[in-house]
Design a protein around this motif. Structure first.
Motif, mmCIF file in Angstrom:
data_model
loop_
_atom_site.group_PDB
_atom_site.id
_atom_site.type_symbol
_atom_site.label_atom_id
_atom_site.label_comp_id
_atom_site.label_asym_id
_atom_site.label_seq_id
_atom_site.Cartn_x
_atom_site.Cartn_y
_atom_site.Cartn_z
ATOM 1 N N ARG A 148 0.827 -1.213 0.000
ATOM 2 C CA ARG A 148 0.000 0.000 0.000
ATOM 3 C C ARG A 148 0.857 1.257 0.000
ATOM 4 N NH1 ARG A 148 -3.806 -3.218 3.173
ATOM 5 N NH2 ARG A 148 -2.541 -2.858 5.038
ATOM 6 N N ALA A 149 1.957 1.226 0.749
ATOM 7 C CA ALA A 149 2.830 2.400 0.814
ATOM 8 C C ALA A 149 3.453 2.721 -0.536
ATOM 9 C CB ALA A 149 3.928 2.171 1.857
ATOM 10 N N HIS A 150 3.548 1.715 -1.407
ATOM 11 C CA HIS A 150 4.148 1.919 -2.728
ATOM 12 C C HIS A 150 3.104 1.888 -3.842
ATOM 13 C CE1 HIS A 150 7.659 0.678 -0.311
ATOM 14 N NE2 HIS A 150 8.347 1.430 -1.147
ATOM 15 N N ASN A 151 1.822 1.977 -3.455
ATOM 16 C CA ASN A 151 0.725 1.956 -4.432
ATOM 17 C C ASN A 151 0.816 0.753 -5.366
ATOM 18 O OD1 ASN A 151 -0.454 4.480 -3.571
ATOM 19 N ND2 ASN A 151 1.274 5.505 -4.584
ATOM 20 N N TYR A 152 1.246 -0.357 -4.791
ATOM 21 C CA TYR A 152 1.407 -1.570 -5.585
ATOM 22 C C TYR A 152 0.229 -2.504 -5.340
ATOM 23 C CZ TYR A 152 3.089 -6.191 -6.940
ATOM 24 O OH TYR A 152 3.196 -7.434 -7.495
ATOM 25 N N VAL A 153 -0.470 -2.851 -6.412
ATOM 26 C CA VAL A 153 -1.587 -3.796 -6.339
ATOM 27 C C VAL A 153 -1.219 -5.012 -7.187
ATOM 28 C CG1 VAL A 153 -4.032 -4.198 -6.781
ATOM 29 C CG2 VAL A 153 -3.242 -1.922 -6.064
ATOM 30 N N PRO A 154 -0.961 -6.159 -6.568
ATOM 31 C CA PRO A 154 -0.551 -7.340 -7.341
ATOM 32 C C PRO A 154 -1.620 -7.766 -8.344
ATOM 33 C CG PRO A 154 -0.185 -7.661 -4.985
ATOM 34 C CD PRO A 154 -1.003 -6.426 -5.126
ATOM 35 N N ARG A 155 -1.196 -8.019 -9.578
ATOM 36 C CA ARG A 155 -2.121 -8.524 -10.596
ATOM 37 C C ARG A 155 -2.198 -10.043 -10.558
ATOM 38 N NH1 ARG A 155 -0.737 -5.003 -16.090
ATOM 39 N NH2 ARG A 155 -1.294 -2.942 -15.255
ATOM 40 N N ASN A 156 -1.054 -10.659 -10.357
ATOM 41 C CA ASN A 156 -0.987 -12.118 -10.284
ATOM 42 C C ASN A 156 -0.404 -12.503 -8.932
ATOM 43 O OD1 ASN A 156 -1.791 -12.602 -13.072
ATOM 44 N ND2 ASN A 156 0.202 -11.724 -13.614
ATOM 45 N N MET A 157 -1.200 -13.189 -8.120
ATOM 46 C CA MET A 157 -0.746 -13.532 -6.778
ATOM 47 C C MET A 157 -1.015 -15.009 -6.504
ATOM 48 S SD MET A 157 -1.384 -11.544 -3.171
ATOM 49 C CE MET A 157 -3.152 -11.782 -3.080
ATOM 50 N N SER A 158 -0.041 -15.678 -5.908
ATOM 51 C CA SER A 158 -0.196 -17.075 -5.501
ATOM 52 C C SER A 158 0.101 -17.183 -4.017
ATOM 53 C CB SER A 158 0.758 -17.987 -6.286
ATOM 54 O OG SER A 158 0.417 -17.996 -7.655
ATOM 55 N N ARG A 159 -0.716 -17.976 -3.313
ATOM 56 C CA ARG A 159 -0.572 -18.131 -1.864
ATOM 57 C C ARG A 159 -0.020 -19.515 -1.534
ATOM 58 N NH1 ARG A 159 -5.366 -15.218 -2.585
ATOM 59 N NH2 ARG A 159 -5.459 -13.248 -1.436
#
Length: 296
Positions: free
Chosen positions: A212-223
């Motif tokens: 959030r601090a870097h305005n980064y929203v993951p497009r592809n995420m694996s858990r």
């Protein structure tokens, strides 16, 4: 029910053959059959279906099996502890998270050399498990993130070490040659690998704070279920993650690279915690070692 019945039951679930279980346990087949029948009568259910050709677990038997294993494990642990105490030898139980494991190993190295007759059980927990263990005071010592410390004052503690969150990428990744601070926009095409929030709530939330601090929203995420599994995936070139710097240094130092997060504070502090009233003599000895090793 008694522990012999539980032991016989588990053996038969492993062999699905009364004769083979009797051979393994060194008892008569009739003894195993009688004990299993007695156990079924006490529980009020059939644990096995039996025929001339096969033995199989019933639905009730399958449901009972994990509880039986827990009972046997607890009984065996208790018997071992009592044997240690009766012989004048001590016992110690320690739970740790992965990021504290290197410090714990250093403490144990000194402790084992100084007190070779004291038995030590070490449990590696994920974040959620360690939070629960500390709230319940399950062990003599808990090595953990400082934020896991309950606020009710029942545990005393000392700071053992600290690290920072870093971006972890596959070895030789082009991002390692970029100037700092890292521009998170260049990560948009990369797959973001994280540990499940349920297992690592503090790490998960701290990671999201960085995003959030870097305005980064993951497009592809694996858990993944474990942080160690995340590192394994990174080492295989499957993506990147944000992790405590202690983890890659500990597990895959030659297979991944780390990139500092230079434009925000990601400092993390770790502790060793123990019940304020130390009643276990072995725990008192171990505390001396922890203070010696960590300077706490």
């Amino acid at each position: 029910m008694d522990i012999t019945q539980i032991r016989y039951f588990i053996s038969v679930t492993e062999t699905l053959n009364f004769r083979e279980s009797a051979r393994r346990l060194g008892v008569a087949q009739s003894s195993i059959s009688r004990q299993i029948v007695d156990l079924e009568e006490k529980l009020g259910v059939a644990l096995f279906t039996r025929s001339s050709r096969a033995v199989a677990l019933t639905e009730e038997g399958r449901s009972f099996l994990p509880y039986a294993r827990d009972m046997l494990r607890t009984a065996d642990s208790a018997a071992f502890l009592m044997s240690q105490m009766s012989s004048g030898k001590g016992h110690l139980s320690i739970a740790t998270v992965s990021t504290s494991a290197p410090v714990l190993i250093r403490c144990l190295d000194v402790f084992f050399k100084r007190y070779p007759d004291i038995a030590v059980d070490v449990i590696l927990n994920n974040g959620r498990e360690q939070l629960h263990a500390m709230r319940e005071e399950k062990h003599d010592f808990h090595f953990a993130h400082a934020a896991m410390l309950p606020d009710d004052g029942r545990l005393d503690y000392l700071v053992t070490h600290a690290d920072d969150l870093v971006v972890v990428v596959p070895k030789g990744h082009p991002l390692t040659k970029k100037p700092l601070p890292l521009d998170f926009a260049v990560l948009e095409k990369e797959r973001f690998l994280v540990s499940y929030e349920a297992g690592y709530p503090l790490l998960y939330n701290h990671t999201l704070d960085v995003c959030r601090a870097h305005n980064y929203v993951p497009r592809n995420m694996s858990r993944f279920d474990k942080a160690e599994s995340v590192l394994l995936a990174i080492s295989a070139g499957l993506g990147f993650s944000i992790l405590p710097s202690a983890l890659p240094a500990q597990y895959f130092p030659n297979s991944v690279d780390i990139i500092p997060i230079a434009d925000m504070d990601t400092h993390r502090t770790y502790i060793a915690a123990w019940p304020r009233r130390v009643t276990n003599p072995s725990a008192a000895l171990f505390l001396e070692i922890v203070r010696e090793v960590t300077g706490g």
